[in-house]
Design a protein around this motif. Structure first.
Motif, PDB file in Angstrom:
ATOM      1  N   ALA A  90       0.820  -1.212   0.000  1.00  0.00           N
ATOM      2  CA  ALA A  90       0.000   0.000   0.000  1.00  0.00           C
ATOM      3  C   ALA A  90       0.851   1.259   0.000  1.00  0.00           C
ATOM      4  N   GLY A  91       2.075   1.199   0.501  1.00  0.00           N
ATOM      5  CA  GLY A  91       2.937   2.370   0.551  1.00  0.00           C
ATOM      6  C   GLY A  91       4.376   1.947   0.743  1.00  0.00           C
ATOM      7  N   VAL A  92       5.286   2.859   0.507  1.00  0.00           N
ATOM      8  CA  VAL A  92       6.706   2.561   0.601  1.00  0.00           C
ATOM      9  C   VAL A  92       7.386   3.672   1.388  1.00  0.00           C
ATOM     10  N   ILE A  93       8.292   3.288   2.289  1.00  0.00           N
ATOM     11  CA  ILE A  93       9.087   4.263   3.027  1.00  0.00           C
ATOM     12  C   ILE A  93      10.324   4.588   2.201  1.00  0.00           C
ATOM     13  N   ILE A  94      10.593   5.867   2.001  1.00  0.00           N
ATOM     14  CA  ILE A  94      11.776   6.285   1.249  1.00  0.00           C
ATOM     15  C   ILE A  94      12.778   6.860   2.241  1.00  0.00           C
ATOM     16  N   ARG A  95      13.860   6.150   2.481  1.00  0.00           N
ATOM     17  CA  ARG A  95      14.896   6.609   3.394  1.00  0.00           C
ATOM     18  C   ARG A  95      15.763   7.665   2.715  1.00  0.00           C
ATOM     19  N   ALA A  96      16.261   8.607   3.518  1.00  0.00           N
ATOM     20  CA  ALA A  96      17.081   9.690   2.971  1.00  0.00           C
ATOM     21  C   ALA A  96      18.290   9.149   2.222  1.00  0.00           C
ATOM     22  N   LYS A  97      18.890   8.082   2.740  1.00  0.00           N
ATOM     23  CA  LYS A  97      20.096   7.527   2.116  1.00  0.00           C
ATOM     24  C   LYS A  97      19.807   6.881   0.764  1.00  0.00           C
ATOM     25  N   ASP A  98      18.539   6.555   0.502  1.00  0.00           N
ATOM     26  CA  ASP A  98      18.178   5.887  -0.745  1.00  0.00           C
ATOM     27  C   ASP A  98      17.694   6.854  -1.821  1.00  0.00           C
ATOM     28  N   ALA A  99      17.527   8.117  -1.459  1.00  0.00           N
ATOM     29  CA  ALA A  99      17.002   9.106  -2.408  1.00  0.00           C
ATOM     30  C   ALA A  99      18.157   9.716  -3.196  1.00  0.00           C
ATOM     31  N   ALA A 100      18.293   9.323  -4.446  1.00  0.00           N
ATOM     32  CA  ALA A 100      19.398   9.798  -5.284  1.00  0.00           C
ATOM     33  C   ALA A 100      19.082  11.171  -5.863  1.00  0.00           C
ATOM     34  N   THR A 101      20.108  12.013  -5.937  1.00  0.00           N
ATOM     35  CA  THR A 101      19.959  13.353  -6.502  1.00  0.00           C
ATOM     36  C   THR A 101      20.467  13.364  -7.941  1.00  0.00           C
ATOM     37  N   LYS A 102      19.672  13.938  -8.832  1.00  0.00           N
ATOM     38  CA  LYS A 102      20.030  14.047 -10.244  1.00  0.00           C
ATOM     39  C   LYS A 102      20.119  15.524 -10.618  1.00  0.00           C
ATOM     40  N   GLU A 103      20.799  15.788 -11.734  1.00  0.00           N
ATOM     41  CA  GLU A 103      20.887  17.156 -12.236  1.00  0.00           C
ATOM     42  C   GLU A 103      20.227  17.233 -13.595  1.00  0.00           C
ATOM     43  N   GLY A 104      19.486  18.309 -13.826  1.00  0.00           N
ATOM     44  CA  GLY A 104      18.849  18.503 -15.118  1.00  0.00           C
ATOM     45  C   GLY A 104      18.634  19.970 -15.399  1.00  0.00           C
TER      46      GLY A 104
END
Length: 206
Positions: A90-104
């Protein structure tokens, strides 16, 4: 974009290009068909798939919507495979360490979306560098909501410009040409939630 930045991003752009080509081929679409579905030119899409073009956030959202994916799934096939194993989640926890930063196109964005295959919301943390100079306006299907976390932001909507301070928010139709710039000498950070056109509604136009 400076040449050094081009060189630094080339491996990521090449990887993204391969991923985009694989997604298109999996669906049996030609570049012409994808161009028709997205409203993006064949030449631009071809350069994206070759890793020769850095896509804007608006283009990435458009492609994610067209392929029925969240932004993380657009970049990572492993995440897509994992999401198929957890369709009932039903939902997913997104940990800070798993959130990748991209540039555009001068923006640094961190997708905060989970791997739900049916997700229609795209929450993104965006850093707008103070030195970013961008005249082009972007537009795509759906709507956007943003909240200023820090710094000051100039939001351009068509022919109007609005100065937003920390705590200010904006909600607008994403088909309206828009642009974000930081005001002053300090970088700005915003929380942005993009909502794609519902797939059922979108299909009625295809």
């Amino acid at each position: 974009m400076h040449a050094t930045t081009d060189t630094q991003l080339k491996p990521e752009l090449t990887k993204l290009g391969r991923r985009l080509r694989a997604l298109r081929n999996e669906r049996g679409w030609t570049l012409e068909e994808l161009a028709r579905r997205t409203g993006i030119s064949e030449a631009y899409l071809s350069r994206l798939e070759s890793g020769d073009r850095q896509p804007s956030l608006a283009v990435l959202l458009n492609l994610a919507q067209t392929y029925g994916l969240t932004l993380p799934l657009l970049f990572e096939p492993a995440l897509e495979a994992a999401s198929q194993e957890h369709k009932a989640t039903a939902g997913v926890i997104i940990r800070a360490k798993d959130a990748a930063t991209k540039e555009g196109n001068g923006l640094f964005y961190t997708s905060l979306a989970g791997s739900l295959p049916t997700a229609n919301l795209h929450p993104i943390r965006v850093k707008v560098p103070a030195e970013r100079k961008q005249e082009q306006l972007y537009q795509h299907d759906g709507e956007e909501w943003l909240y200023v976390l820090s710094g000051k932001v100039v939001l351009a909507l068509a022919d109007e410009e609005y100065l937003l301070h920390p705590g200010d928010a904006a909600h607008f139709d994403a088909s309206t040409p828009h642009r974000l710039l930081a005001k002053g000498e300090r970088d700005a950070e915003i929380l942005l939630v993009a909502c794609a056109t519902p797939r059922s509604l979108l299909k009625s136009y295809l």
